[in-house]
Design a protein around this motif. Structure first.
Motif, PDB file in Angstrom:
ATOM      1  N   VAL A 179       0.864  -1.171   0.000  1.00  0.00           N
ATOM      2  CA  VAL A 179       0.000   0.000   0.000  1.00  0.00           C
ATOM      3  C   VAL A 179       0.902   1.223   0.000  1.00  0.00           C
ATOM      4  O   VAL A 179       1.803   1.341   0.830  1.00  0.00           O
ATOM      5  CB  VAL A 179      -0.942   0.016   1.222  1.00  0.00           C
ATOM      6  N   TYR A 180       0.659   2.100  -0.962  1.00  0.00           N
ATOM      7  CA  TYR A 180       1.342   3.391  -0.985  1.00  0.00           C
ATOM      8  C   TYR A 180       0.424   4.377  -0.273  1.00  0.00           C
ATOM      9  O   TYR A 180      -0.685   4.652  -0.723  1.00  0.00           O
ATOM     10  CB  TYR A 180       1.645   3.851  -2.412  1.00  0.00           C
ATOM     11  N   LEU A 181       0.859   4.880   0.874  1.00  0.00           N
ATOM     12  CA  LEU A 181       0.074   5.824   1.658  1.00  0.00           C
ATOM     13  C   LEU A 181       0.272   7.214   1.075  1.00  0.00           C
ATOM     14  O   LEU A 181       1.312   7.837   1.251  1.00  0.00           O
ATOM     15  CB  LEU A 181       0.487   5.786   3.134  1.00  0.00           C
ATOM     16  N   ASP A 182      -0.729   7.655   0.349  1.00  0.00           N
ATOM     17  CA  ASP A 182      -0.658   8.926  -0.355  1.00  0.00           C
ATOM     18  C   ASP A 182      -0.876  10.113   0.578  1.00  0.00           C
ATOM     19  O   ASP A 182      -0.248  11.152   0.424  1.00  0.00           O
ATOM     20  CB  ASP A 182      -1.701   8.929  -1.483  1.00  0.00           C
ATOM     21  N   GLU A 183      -1.780   9.978   1.515  1.00  0.00           N
ATOM     22  CA  GLU A 183      -2.085  11.082   2.432  1.00  0.00           C
ATOM     23  C   GLU A 183      -2.300  10.580   3.853  1.00  0.00           C
ATOM     24  O   GLU A 183      -2.971   9.568   4.064  1.00  0.00           O
ATOM     25  CB  GLU A 183      -3.379  11.807   2.015  1.00  0.00           C
ATOM     26  N   LEU A 184      -1.729  11.287   4.792  1.00  0.00           N
ATOM     27  CA  LEU A 184      -2.043  11.139   6.214  1.00  0.00           C
ATOM     28  C   LEU A 184      -2.160  12.562   6.735  1.00  0.00           C
ATOM     29  O   LEU A 184      -1.169  13.295   6.766  1.00  0.00           O
ATOM     30  CB  LEU A 184      -0.959  10.381   6.969  1.00  0.00           C
ATOM     31  N   SER A 185      -3.370  12.965   7.067  1.00  0.00           N
ATOM     32  CA  SER A 185      -3.611  14.347   7.475  1.00  0.00           C
ATOM     33  C   SER A 185      -4.530  14.380   8.682  1.00  0.00           C
ATOM     34  O   SER A 185      -5.500  13.625   8.744  1.00  0.00           O
ATOM     35  CB  SER A 185      -4.266  15.140   6.338  1.00  0.00           C
ATOM     36  N   VAL A 186      -4.225  15.280   9.610  1.00  0.00           N
ATOM     37  CA  VAL A 186      -5.034  15.467  10.812  1.00  0.00           C
ATOM     38  C   VAL A 186      -5.272  16.969  10.976  1.00  0.00           C
ATOM     39  O   VAL A 186      -4.359  17.776  10.753  1.00  0.00           O
ATOM     40  CB  VAL A 186      -4.323  14.891  12.060  1.00  0.00           C
ATOM     41  N   LEU A 187      -6.496  17.338  11.361  1.00  0.00           N
ATOM     42  CA  LEU A 187      -6.783  18.750  11.615  1.00  0.00           C
ATOM     43  C   LEU A 187      -5.759  19.317  12.597  1.00  0.00           C
ATOM     44  O   LEU A 187      -5.411  18.650  13.580  1.00  0.00           O
ATOM     45  CB  LEU A 187      -8.189  18.913  12.208  1.00  0.00           C
TER      46      LEU A 187
END
Length: 148
Positions: free
Chosen positions: A79-87
């Motif tokens: 799995v290529y993790l394209d986005e990991l974002s948190v407010l």
């Protein structure tokens, strides 16, 4: 702060896009995402077969997202993790760590042998990913070519 991790669906597309816009607007990225571009980015992952799209929710509010695309490599599926974002206001509450763990466990359950991602080599993000068990690859570089 209480939250739960679930699969992301189209129902929460705008909430997920808002997380992306807000998370990237400050340091270290300082990127000016439009909501339209963020919606397109999130929707592309949601429409990709075998993708992993997870979100951290507090009630109906999206606090963080993890978007991964499954790819076949020589050693098997990854799995290529394209986005990991948190407010920004939710950072530091364990949401990013929980999302990373959930992505890894979901990928493993779906037959993938690793999760890959691209981020900064140094600084707080690098420290965060290493603390979560990710190692910096020594033989890879990030290459890009722009028309602007």
């Amino acid at each position: 702060m209480s939250f739960r991790i679930e699969r992301l669906t189209l129902e929460h597309l705008n909430g997920a896009a808002t997380v992306l816009v807000r998370a990237y607007s400050g340091p270290p990225w300082n990127e000016n995402w439009s909501l339209e571009a963020a919606v397109e980015n999130v929707n592309t992952v949601l429409e990709t077969p075998k993708s992993i799209a997870l979100a951290a929710f507090d009630g109906g509010k999206v606090l963080g997202i993890a978007l991964g695309i499954r790819q076949r490599r020589h050693a098997g599926p990854v799995v290529y993790l394209d986005e990991l974002s948190v407010l920004p206001e939710a950072q530091g509450a364990g949401i990013g760590t929980a999302l990373l763990s959930a992505v890894f466990e979901t990928a493993k359950a779906e037959g993938c042998n690793s999760v890959w991602l691209v981020s900064q080599r140094e600084g707080a993000l690098s420290t965060f990913y290493q603390r979560c068990g990710f190692a910096i690859g020594s033989n890879l570089g990030l290459y890009s070519k722009s028309s602007a």
